[in-house]
Design an enzyme around this catalytic site. Structure first.
Site, PDB file in Angstrom:
ATOM      1  N   SER A   1       1.330  -1.159  -0.112  1.00 21.74           N
ATOM      2  CA  SER A   1      -0.500   0.397  -0.267  1.00 21.74           C
ATOM      3  C   SER A   1       0.612   1.010   0.005  1.00 21.74           C
ATOM      4  CB  SER A   1      -1.051   0.327   0.959  1.00 21.74           C
ATOM      5  OG  SER A   1      -1.875  -1.631   1.449  1.00 21.74           O
TER       6      SER A   1
HETATM    7  N1  SAH Z   1      -0.961  -4.820   3.958  1.00 17.09           N
HETATM    8  C1  SAH Z   1      -0.609  -5.072   3.025  1.00 17.09           C
HETATM    9  C2  SAH Z   1      -0.704  -4.639   1.863  1.00 17.09           C
HETATM   10  C3  SAH Z   1      -0.951  -5.535   0.958  1.00 17.09           C
HETATM   11  S1  SAH Z   1      -2.294  -5.921  -0.360  1.00 17.09           S
HETATM   12  C4  SAH Z   1       0.702  -3.843   3.247  1.00 17.09           C
HETATM   13  O1  SAH Z   1       1.933  -3.600   4.267  1.00 17.09           O
HETATM   14  O2  SAH Z   1       1.348  -2.892   1.734  1.00 17.09           O
HETATM   15  C5  SAH Z   1      -3.396  -6.511   0.226  1.00 17.09           C
HETATM   16  C6  SAH Z   1      -3.369  -8.090   0.804  1.00 17.09           C
HETATM   17  O3  SAH Z   1      -4.081  -8.654   1.100  1.00 17.09           O
HETATM   18  C7  SAH Z   1      -2.606  -8.758  -0.337  1.00 17.09           C
HETATM   19  O4  SAH Z   1      -1.795  -9.861   0.168  1.00 17.09           O
HETATM   20  C8  SAH Z   1      -4.073 -10.166  -0.057  1.00 17.09           C
HETATM   21  O5  SAH Z   1      -4.217 -11.399  -0.486  1.00 17.09           O
HETATM   22  C9  SAH Z   1      -4.985  -9.966   0.578  1.00 17.09           C
HETATM   23  N2  SAH Z   1      -6.524 -10.285   1.207  1.00 17.09           N
HETATM   24  C10 SAH Z   1      -7.314 -10.080  -0.194  1.00 17.09           C
HETATM   25  N3  SAH Z   1      -8.165 -10.987   1.024  1.00 17.09           N
HETATM   26  C11 SAH Z   1      -7.992 -11.062   1.932  1.00 17.09           C
HETATM   27  C12 SAH Z   1      -8.586 -12.092   2.971  1.00 17.09           C
HETATM   28  N4  SAH Z   1      -9.698 -12.086   2.542  1.00 17.09           N
HETATM   29  N5  SAH Z   1      -8.218 -12.601   3.816  1.00 17.09           N
HETATM   30  C13 SAH Z   1      -6.680 -12.631   4.166  1.00 17.09           C
HETATM   31  N6  SAH Z   1      -5.639 -11.905   3.154  1.00 17.09           N
HETATM   32  C14 SAH Z   1      -6.383 -10.798   2.303  1.00 17.09           C
END
Ligand code: SAH
Length: 218
Positions: free
Chosen positions: A65
């Protein structure tokens, strides 16, 4: 390998200064953003872009993000508090936000549904030896009933609504923040405060863009 905290130090500090100029006023949030080396969480080829205010690919069609959005979400959760209690993050991704949260909370639980990303986050975070962070491979829609209630819940992926089980696992007086898709290719950040066992107060914040909240594990 030990994380090199001094590498790209100046770039990281100037990122935090830009955050401060763009409306992030919370001292501890700014300090955490100036501390965690974001470049460790992206592919080596993208290291040079790690302190720009942009989301970057982390594999499996997911992204790390944007720093400004992470800071804004955490600031909205913390308000005047200097520290959060028990925090649940849905969507570990590469583990960057989990590391930021760990500096600002008593305890952090972070859930990821894609096994390879969960394992990659574990590898990224290992050198930091963070003792108050637990990484869990599961579908975050279910939350973690055995660890609930949580004082704060933060979603890093956008669903069409906030999963009911997450609202149930929020402590009374606790706050949740999530991007929610409105069906017209738009998403908005929603801040939800649990006022009592049955009452929740919802506030709509900025328009954002997040990867979708999926169901099940892969
Ligand atoms: N927190 C991260 C952002 C990752 S993007 C950062 O530090 O930048 C969002 C993440 O959410 C992805 O890896 C995706 O696989 C995950 N995601 C989507 N749906 C999800 C769910 N139902 N349970 C757990 N993770 C999920």
């Amino acid at each position: 390998m030990k994380p090199d905290w001094t590498h790209l130090d100046a770039a990281r500090r100037s990122m935090a200064q830009r955050l401060a100029m763009s409306g992030i006023t919370h001292h501890e949030v700014l300090q955490a953003m100036a501390t965690v080396p974001r470049h460790v969480f992206v592919e080596p080829a993208l290291e040079g872009q790690a302190y720009e205010d942009s989301s970057l690919p982390i594999g499996r069609e997911q992204t790390i993000s944007k720093p400004s959005v992470i800071a804004k979400m955490i600031q909205a959760l913390m308000q005047k508090q200097t520290k959060m209690g028990r925090v649940l993050e849905i969507g570990t991704g590469c583990g960057y936000q989990a590391a930021v949260l760990s500096l600002l909370s008593e305890e952090v639980y972070s859930v990821e549904r894609i096994r390879s990303l969960h394992e990659n986050a574990r590898a990224n975070l290992r050198p930091f030896r963070i003792s108050n962070l637990r990484l869990i491979f599961d579908d975050g829609n279910k939350g973690i009933p055995q660890a609930a209630p949580f004082d704060n819940i933060i979603l890093a992926a956008a669903g069409s609504e906030i999963p009911r089980l997450l609202l149930e696992q929020l402590a009374i007086g606790g706050k949740l923040i999530a991007p929610v898709a409105n069906g017209e290719n738009q998403q908005q950040l929603l801040l939800v405060e649990r006022l009592s066992s049955m009452r929740y107060k919802r506030t709509t914040l900025d328009e954002v863009f997040f990867v979708p909240l999926q169901t099940g594990t892969i």
